[in-house]
Scaffold this active site. Structure first.
Site, mmCIF file in Angstrom:
data_model
loop_
_atom_site.group_PDB
_atom_site.id
_atom_site.type_symbol
_atom_site.label_atom_id
_atom_site.label_comp_id
_atom_site.label_asym_id
_atom_site.label_seq_id
_atom_site.Cartn_x
_atom_site.Cartn_y
_atom_site.Cartn_z
ATOM 1 N N VAL A 1 0.832 -1.205 0.000
ATOM 2 C CA VAL A 1 0.000 0.000 0.000
ATOM 3 C C VAL A 1 0.868 1.257 0.000
ATOM 4 C CG1 VAL A 1 -1.660 1.336 1.358
ATOM 5 C CG2 VAL A 1 -1.979 -1.117 1.064
ATOM 6 N N CYS B 1 -6.429 -8.751 2.566
ATOM 7 C CA CYS B 1 -7.451 -7.882 3.171
ATOM 8 C C CYS B 1 -8.787 -8.536 3.496
ATOM 9 C CB CYS B 1 -7.700 -6.690 2.260
ATOM 10 S SG CYS B 1 -6.320 -5.555 2.265
ATOM 11 N N PHE B 2 -9.352 -9.285 2.556
ATOM 12 C CA PHE B 2 -10.755 -9.677 2.724
ATOM 13 C C PHE B 2 -11.008 -10.425 4.029
ATOM 14 C CE2 PHE B 2 -12.210 -9.596 -2.022
ATOM 15 C CZ PHE B 2 -12.134 -8.209 -1.996
#
Ligand code: UDX
Ligand code: UDX
Length: 458
Positions: free
Chosen positions: A15, A275-276
């Site tokens: 990120v 992430c999920f």
């Protein structure tokens, strides 16, 4: 050159790295410093071999690096001279103590806050980039405002919605940029400073502002909704396999309803990525914390279906291959959690590889970008696992191919050549529905897609 403002980013990962590269590229008037606790990662960012693979990233790093984009290991100096500090250190799921397996592990986050507090001798805006549980900004402000200097910190929430593999396109042309702030005079002033950065390339109507808690929560909810769509279509894929309906046809018909929309309805072996799962677990933990058991159970179902889908894939292989995989050689086409990335965090391929080894199969893993990560990830699996980048070599002598990642490469291979080099009967389990199943069947394969009728020669 004198820069208008100085930006620091703590955490040069998937990120932080691309996001800062884009800000530096689009805003030459700002100096952007990126730091990380891992000096070797900083060295990679300063080299020709960047630590992550992302289409288009090399070009923008090359344009901005040394001009107004700097990767350094000196965190302290970076904090001191920054006006705005983005924090994008990792917030993995806790593996210990209260909330283990569910809550976010905020230790790196808090350590970073304390480090900022120790070094900062002037007022700063702190921007939460990492995904965090709601109300983290409050904890951060409390830590930051307990310091020795007479300085003020304003904490903003600015979650990142980029998806891996398309990070540069997502950053360059985002659906929205979300900025949450306290609704105080100083909060709104800090918010406007961040808005001014994005306004260099993002249209005003795509920059959304909100209160800080809505912003923190929106990131968790966006990921939960995306994952929920995949679990929804995957649950229907099982039903299609029982009823001879075709999940792609169902997804197309359903997705043409503009209220539903056509994207993110590809049935698959299951979703992965950093992430999920983490963010849904986080949401579940928050719901339980506030006594919302029904709501927690509802969201937990999204994860349960995903686990079930991976297991179902392996059981389908077992059943199709005459109820035994022992001694059979099975090739995995792809190991990354999705195409166009070398990232393997939470990849369904690791679960499938582990389960195949449990069934005493021999596993050959192929992937154009993720083999280094695959080697590391599979160290804990005790069994016969080989790694071959060339898909033709990988499939040679195998009983079956299982497509794990939707790399474009796997659509256009010479499957005739591959079929000829395999054991017979040869099987292909298309965990991404990306190949031409009729053609594969004509070549001689026994074909098992997701959520579509199988095509077998016996
Ligand atoms: C991370 C989080 O996982 C995600 O929830 C959030 O939305 C954004 O930040 P990502 O960038 O994919 O996502 O993580 P990762 O690639 O692991 O990068 C984090 C970086 O922070 C690593 O390079 C790590 O070395 C660095 N780090 C970690 C620090 O610099 N300081 C620390 O104290 C801890
Ligand atoms: C996701 C979110 O999309 C992004 O907004 C957020 O910032 C981080 O998390 P990412 O995990 O990088 O991004 O990839 P994404 O494209 O969302 O795919 C996640 C997983 O779902 C992959 O394993 C992918 O293969 C799978 N997937 C996606 C499906 O199985 N079917 C689909 O239709 C779409």
């Amino acid at each position: 050159m004198k820069f208008k403002k100085e930006i620091l980013c703590i955490g040069a990962g998937y990120v932080g790295g691309p996001t800062m590269a884009m800000i530096a590229y689009k805003c030459p008037q700002y100096r952007v410093n990126v730091v990380d606790i891992l000096p070797e990662k900083i060295a990679q960012w300063n080299s020709d071999a960047l630590p992550i693979y992302e289409p288009g990233l090399d070009e923008i790093v090359q344009k901005a690096r040394g001009r107004n984009l700097f990767f350094t290991a000196d965190i302290e100096a970076g904090i001191k001279s920054a006006d705005i500090i983005f924090v994008s250190v990792n917030t993995p799921t806790k593996t210990y103590g209260v909330g283990a397996g569910m809550a976010a592990d905020l230790q790196y986050w808090e350590k970073t806050a304390r480090q900022i507090l120790d070094c900062a001798d002037s007022s700063k805006i702190i921007v939460e980039k990492s995904t965090l549980p709601v109300k983290t900004a409050q904890a951060m402000e409390r830590i930051l405002n307990s310091g020795k200097y007479e300085v003020q910190f304003e904490v903003l929430s600015n979650p990142e919605f980029l998806a891996e593999g398309t990070a540069i396109a997502d950053l360059e042309n985002p659906d929205r940029v979300l900025i949450g702030s306290q609704q105080t005079e100083s909060g709104l002033k800090a918010r406007d400073e961040l808005v001014a950065i994005y306004a260099n390339w993002v249209a005003a109507d795509r920059i959304v502002t909100s209160n800080i808690w809505s912003s923190e929560l929106s990131k968790l909810v966006a990921n939960a909704f995306l994952a929920q769509r995949i679990s929804s279509i995957n649950s229907i894929s099982s039903l299609c396999e029982k009823t001879e309906a075709d999940v792609s046809e169902v997804a197309k018909a359903v997705g043409m309803d503009t209220r539903i929309g056509s994207r993110f309805l590809n049935a698959s072996v299951g979703f992965g990525g950093s992430c999920f799962k983490k963010d849904i677990m986080n949401l579940v933990y928050l719901c339980r914390h506030y006594g919302l058991e029904q709501e927690a159970d509802y969201w937990e179902g999204v994860i349960r279906i995903n686990e079930h889908q991976k297991e179902r894939f392996v059981l389908n292989m077992l059943t199709a291959m005459f109820n035994t995989l022992a001694g059979k050689k099975i090739c995995l086409f792809g190991f990354a959690f999705k195409a166009d990335t070398g990232d393997t965090r939470e990849t369904p391929a690791l679960t499938v590889a582990g389960r195949l080894v449990e069934e005493n199969a021999q596993v050959v893993i192929s992937d154009p970008k993720a083999l280094d990560n695959a080697r590391l990830d599979t160290q804990s699996i005790k069994g016969d696992i080989q790694f071959k980048e060339d898909p033709y070599e990988a499939a040679r002598g195998c009983h079956a191919i299982a497509i794990m990642t939707e790399w474009a490469l796997y659509r256009s291979l010479d499957y005739e050549q591959i079929f000829n080099s395999m054991q017979k009967p040869a099987f292909i389990f298309d965990g991404r529905n990306i190949t031409d199943h009729d053609k594969l069947f004509e070549i001689g394969f026994n074909v098992f897609p997701i959520g579509k009728p199988k095509k077998v020669h016996f």
